[in-house]
Design an enzyme around this catalytic site. Structure first.
Site, PDB file in Angstrom:
ATOM      1  N   HIS A  30       0.868  -1.171   0.000  1.00 61.06           N
ATOM      2  CA  HIS A  30       0.000   0.000   0.000  1.00 61.06           C
ATOM      3  C   HIS A  30       0.912   1.230   0.000  1.00 61.06           C
ATOM      4  O   HIS A  30       2.022   1.167   0.510  1.00 61.06           O
ATOM      5  CB  HIS A  30      -0.834  -0.045   1.285  1.00 61.06           C
ATOM      6  CG  HIS A  30      -1.920   0.975   1.378  1.00 61.06           C
ATOM      7  ND1 HIS A  30      -1.681   2.278   1.720  1.00 61.06           N
ATOM      8  CD2 HIS A  30      -3.261   0.864   1.185  1.00 61.06           C
ATOM      9  CE1 HIS A  30      -2.837   2.941   1.737  1.00 61.06           C
ATOM     10  NE2 HIS A  30      -3.809   2.109   1.414  1.00 61.06           N
ATOM     11  N   ASP A  84       3.217  -4.492   8.073  1.00 61.81           N
ATOM     12  CA  ASP A  84       2.024  -3.646   7.964  1.00 61.81           C
ATOM     13  C   ASP A  84       0.814  -4.554   8.183  1.00 61.81           C
ATOM     14  O   ASP A  84       0.455  -5.340   7.316  1.00 61.81           O
ATOM     15  CB  ASP A  84       2.010  -2.990   6.580  1.00 61.81           C
ATOM     16  CG  ASP A  84       0.704  -2.271   6.269  1.00 61.81           C
ATOM     17  OD1 ASP A  84      -0.236  -2.326   7.099  1.00 61.81           O
ATOM     18  OD2 ASP A  84       0.618  -1.658   5.196  1.00 61.81           O
ATOM     19  N   GLN A 109      -4.503  -4.891   7.270  1.00 59.22           N
ATOM     20  CA  GLN A 109      -5.556  -5.774   6.775  1.00 59.22           C
ATOM     21  C   GLN A 109      -5.682  -7.059   7.589  1.00 59.22           C
ATOM     22  O   GLN A 109      -6.625  -7.817   7.398  1.00 59.22           O
ATOM     23  CB  GLN A 109      -5.282  -6.151   5.307  1.00 59.22           C
ATOM     24  CG  GLN A 109      -5.364  -4.991   4.341  1.00 59.22           C
ATOM     25  CD  GLN A 109      -6.768  -4.411   4.235  1.00 59.22           C
ATOM     26  OE1 GLN A 109      -7.756  -5.101   4.461  1.00 59.22           O
ATOM     27  NE2 GLN A 109      -6.855  -3.139   3.908  1.00 59.22           N
ATOM     28  N   LYS A 115     -10.119  -0.644  10.848  1.00 62.39           N
ATOM     29  CA  LYS A 115     -10.244  -1.837  10.009  1.00 62.39           C
ATOM     30  C   LYS A 115     -10.556  -3.077  10.852  1.00 62.39           C
ATOM     31  O   LYS A 115     -10.630  -4.188  10.339  1.00 62.39           O
ATOM     32  CB  LYS A 115      -8.972  -2.044   9.191  1.00 62.39           C
ATOM     33  CG  LYS A 115      -8.737  -0.940   8.155  1.00 62.39           C
ATOM     34  CD  LYS A 115      -7.771  -1.368   7.095  1.00 62.39           C
ATOM     35  CE  LYS A 115      -7.108  -0.223   6.365  1.00 62.39           C
ATOM     36  NZ  LYS A 115      -7.948   0.410   5.348  1.00 62.39           N
ATOM     37  N   CYS A 162      -4.877   2.325  -3.702  1.00 61.42           N
ATOM     38  CA  CYS A 162      -3.636   2.868  -3.130  1.00 61.42           C
ATOM     39  C   CYS A 162      -2.457   1.932  -3.353  1.00 61.42           C
ATOM     40  O   CYS A 162      -1.544   1.861  -2.512  1.00 61.42           O
ATOM     41  CB  CYS A 162      -3.789   3.185  -1.636  1.00 61.42           C
ATOM     42  SG  CYS A 162      -4.953   4.501  -1.299  1.00 61.42           S
TER      43      CYS A 162
END
Lengths: 415, 143
Positions: free
Chosen positions: A132, A209, A212, A235, A373
């Site tokens: 991303h 990261d 998600q 999220k 993104c």
């Protein structure tokens, strides 16, 4: 909440879950909303909404400094959530959890602070081709500032990470690996434990990261072994504007502060300031207390249902949607890695994603179209964008059928 | 025909539609019938920033009137471009600068007017007005 109506030994009943999310009963374009943009942000259960209202109604006050009752109550609640997050991701200590505005800020914190003292001219930072923008641009900025080099690990055609290439790209000059746990565009679940192990063999630090991942699977930062793990509350069914950075205690202690201000100091004179201890060293200014409380409520909610049950139902939705979409010869699924989270990117042959998305929206189905993104990934795949349907545990198979109907409508319009 | 006359004609056309499907079918038709842009104008420099679909907008100036041509890889976007060209092409820079874009709200394409990254319409209008301003300046300097 209706969670208790679910038998923990049984699979999850989305119809019961749905009653906890007020927004899911609304209509858009005069049709019942089908919300398939969960990878962008998840909806909030009543428990989170109540926690936010409860905070501002009952205990709003500034944390840590006040001796008065409300301030103490707010501080207790604020720090309890830190402990909750610690347990949710299985960090060793609660002070390894730094509150941030979100995943993006967590990554920027590492780039600015850790990068300041650990990255120099000619050093390399290794990311992957599925990142991303949030996990690309902070590193580009750091590289530009330091004269360092950004390296990009390639993907296999199915959207999985090329682990062979990854191994060979870990070099003498690599200082950090920054890779996503789950691709927001392809759904690929990366083998983050193996990624970390290989990097550590060469003494290289790792940032994952996790934006998600947290809502879809059990995350255990000690098991992964990474130095940093970044994530957002919104999220994971929590409020927007709050997130956290997990960092290993010794690594965080060795880092300079990120921003200056109140909270992060021990003592200030005009000549010299002594910085506060973890985690406060990295939390300058009045924090977002209300949303932290909301984040805690979201984690409570998920824990009550059980992340394994959530994952099982989401995988069933993924299987069902993949089966339906694959049966249509005009549809091409982008991202077919063996390990995937519950999202599907696809294209309808001969139809631009924007055109498709516009019609799908009018059918009451919220999907995302565009580059998500991840422009470099799109360029690499040679496409200008995709349609992405991302599922949460409150989604149903009937809703996937609604998506398929919407796709048929798209074809009526354009083919 | 004045810009206002064209735009009110467009509004009347859209008022005749009963539902969103008719409206979009018409937009798609407009998209498909958009006159082809000269391939040499489909270059990076003519790409409009801020659209989810790629939009090329070319403007020519004959000394008094501005003429627009456009293309997009998305059909709905092409339909919107067609509407805008119909309204603004063939007018003086001053007429274009003075014109109102209220008609776009009246025809109910509000989802394309929201200031999001996916919207092409606002970016196209901005670009059309910028061309008009540039040609106006050019004409003034030429005098």
């Amino acid at each position: 909440m209706n969670v208790k109506l679910n038998n923990p030994d049984k699979g999850l009943d989305p119809e019961i879950i749905r009653a906890d999310f007020p927004i899911l009963s609304r209509k858009v374009h005069n049709k019942p909303l089908v919300y398939f943009d969960n990878a962008a942000t998840t909806q909030k259960p009543q428990a989170v909404i109540d926690a936010l209202v409860g905070y501002y109604t009952g205990i709003n006050s500034n944390v840590h400094r006040g001796v008065h009752y409300l301030s103490q109550q707010a501080t207790i609640a604020f720090e309890e959530v830190r402990g909750e997050i610690q347990h949710f991701v299985n960090a060793k200590f609660s002070h390894e959890i730094i509150y941030t505005r979100g995943c993006t800020e967590a990554i920027n914190l590492v780039a600015a602070s850790w990068g300041k003292v650990n990255v120099g001219k000619g050093d390399e930072i290794l990311i992957s081709g599925m990142e991303h923008h949030s996990n690309i641009v902070p590193w580009q900025m750091l590289c530009e500032e330091k004269g360092a080099v950004l390296k990009v690990c390639p993907l296999h055609p199915d959207g999985s990470l090329d682990m062979e290439a990854y191994s060979t790209m870990l070099g003498e000059k690599t200082r950090l690996v920054a890779i996503t746990h789950i691709s927001n565009t392809l759904g690929t679940i990366n083998p983050v434990k193996e990624i970390t192990r290989l990097a550590h063999e060469k003494g290289i630090a790792v940032l994952i990261d996790g934006a998600q991942a947290l809502s879809h699977m059990k995350v255990d930062v000690q098991d992964i072994g990474c130095e940093f793990y970044a994530f957002s509350a919104h999220k994971v069914y929590g409020p927007m504007g709050i997130g956290a950075l997990y960092g290993k205690e010794d690594v965080l202690n060795a880092m300079p502060p990120y921003q200056g201000g109140g909270e992060m100091i021990k003592s200030v004179t005009f000549e010299k300031t002594l910085y506060n201890e973890l985690p406060f060293k990295f939390e300058a200014g009045t924090p977002n207390v209300g949303d932290v409380i909301g984040f805690g409520a979201a984690l409570d909610y998920i824990s009550a249902i059980g992340i394994e049950r959530i994952a099982a139902w989401e995988q069933e939705l993924l299987r069902y949607a993949t089966e339906k979409l694959s049966a249509d010869p005009t549809i091409r699924i982008i991202g077919t890695a063996p390990e995937k989270a519950s999202l599907i990117s696809f294209l309808i042959e001969g139809i631009h994603p924007f055109d498709a998305g516009t019609i799908i929206d009018h059918m009451g189905v919220a999907v995302r179209t565009g580059t998500h993104c991840t422009q470099p990934l799109m360029d690499g795949l040679g496409i200008s964008g995709t349609i992405r349907a991302s599922f949460a545990f409150y989604n149903t198979k009937q809703e996937i059928d609604r998506l398929m109907e919407a796709i048929e409508k798209v074809k009526e319009f354009f083919l | 025909m004045k810009i206002e006359e064209t735009t009110s004609a467009i509004v009347s056309e859209f008022e005749s539609f009963d539902d969103w499907m008719d409206k979009y079918n018409y937009l798609i038709e407009l998209g498909k019938s958009l006159p082809l842009i000269d391939e040499k104008y489909k270059v990076e420099a003519n790409l409009i920033q801020g659209c989810q679909s790629r939009v090329w907008l070319h403007a020519g100036f004959d000394g008094s009137l501005v003429h627009f041509t456009a293309d997009s890889d998305a059909v709905i976007t092409k339909g919107i471009a067609n509407l805008l060209i119909r309204a603004f092409s063939g007018h003086t820079p001053q007429e274009i600068l003075d014109s109102s874009t209220e008609f776009l709200k009246e025809i109910g394409l509000t989802e394309h007017l929201s200031p999001t990254r996916s919207n092409g319409m606002l970016s196209m209008i901005k670009q059309i007005k910028m061309y008009a301003l540039a040609f106006k300046t050019k004409a003034a300097m030429g005098n």
